[in-house]
Design a protein around this motif. Structure first.
Motif, mmCIF file in Angstrom:
data_model
loop_
_atom_site.group_PDB
_atom_site.id
_atom_site.type_symbol
_atom_site.label_atom_id
_atom_site.label_comp_id
_atom_site.label_asym_id
_atom_site.label_seq_id
_atom_site.Cartn_x
_atom_site.Cartn_y
_atom_site.Cartn_z
ATOM 1 N N ALA A 65 -13.699 -4.588 -71.102
ATOM 2 C CA ALA A 65 -12.202 -3.490 -71.381
ATOM 3 C C ALA A 65 -11.905 -4.092 -72.633
ATOM 4 O O ALA A 65 -12.362 -5.139 -73.346
ATOM 5 C CB ALA A 65 -11.817 -3.853 -70.397
ATOM 6 N N PRO A 66 -10.626 -3.455 -73.611
ATOM 7 C CA PRO A 66 -10.170 -3.792 -74.960
ATOM 8 C C PRO A 66 -9.097 -5.013 -74.647
ATOM 9 O O PRO A 66 -8.737 -5.018 -73.306
ATOM 10 C CB PRO A 66 -9.503 -2.488 -75.061
ATOM 11 N N GLY A 67 -9.687 -5.826 -75.674
ATOM 12 C CA GLY A 67 -8.932 -7.011 -74.741
ATOM 13 C C GLY A 67 -9.805 -8.222 -74.202
ATOM 14 O O GLY A 67 -9.027 -9.661 -74.033
ATOM 15 N N ALA A 68 -10.892 -7.957 -73.499
ATOM 16 C CA ALA A 68 -11.080 -8.945 -73.139
ATOM 17 C C ALA A 68 -12.363 -8.981 -73.599
ATOM 18 O O ALA A 68 -12.952 -9.158 -74.305
ATOM 19 C CB ALA A 68 -11.876 -8.137 -71.251
ATOM 20 N N VAL A 69 -12.697 -10.669 -72.831
ATOM 21 C CA VAL A 69 -14.278 -11.522 -73.576
ATOM 22 C C VAL A 69 -14.795 -11.642 -72.270
ATOM 23 O O VAL A 69 -14.505 -12.408 -71.630
ATOM 24 C CB VAL A 69 -13.885 -12.932 -74.268
ATOM 25 N N PRO A 70 -16.398 -12.091 -72.630
ATOM 26 C CA PRO A 70 -17.287 -12.796 -71.799
ATOM 27 C C PRO A 70 -16.924 -13.713 -70.922
ATOM 28 O O PRO A 70 -16.204 -14.674 -71.838
ATOM 29 C CB PRO A 70 -18.540 -12.131 -72.229
#
Length: 119
Positions: A65-70
């Motif tokens: 999602a936009p702005g999310a990191v794994p």
């Protein structure tokens, strides 16, 4: 305007569905003698046993999602310790599986999950 919501051909704003979510539990891993935190089922350990699922800890993003990191689980052979965090690896760690995605910066409607250590 790049902040304007997307619209369909008729000019009506289109609702963007929220990203799918996943529940993250803590599990007791008797082999490592530590709690692990991950999504999904208890992991297999020695002698055909499995971790013991404990409690729901938080809900995370199941997809990008936009702005999310794994967020991955990481293994340190030297410390015989499993950790869970975004890249990069900490000293001596090797990356294992992708667990979920999390916002790197505070986002509306979310609560921060902080690192901690209990020895």
């Amino acid at each position: 305007d790049t902040d304007a919501p997307p619209v369909c051909a008729e000019g009506i704003p289109v609702a963007i569905p929220p990203p799918p979510l996943v529940e993250v539990f803590d599990f007791w891993n008797a082999e490592l003698r530590q709690l692990t935190f991950h999504a999904g089922d208890p992991w297999s350990i020695s002698y055909g046993r499995r971790e013991e699922r404990k409690n729901l800890q938080f809900v995370a993003l199941a997809a990008e999602a936009p702005g999310a990191v794994p967020v991955y689980d990481w293994w340190s052979e030297r410390d015989r310790r499993l950790t869970i965090h975004p890249p990069p690896a900490w000293e001596g760690e090797s990356r294992r599986g992708l667990q979920f995605y999390a916002f790197e910066q505070p986002a509306e409607g979310t609560v921060a999950v902080h690192a901690y250590w209990n020895s």
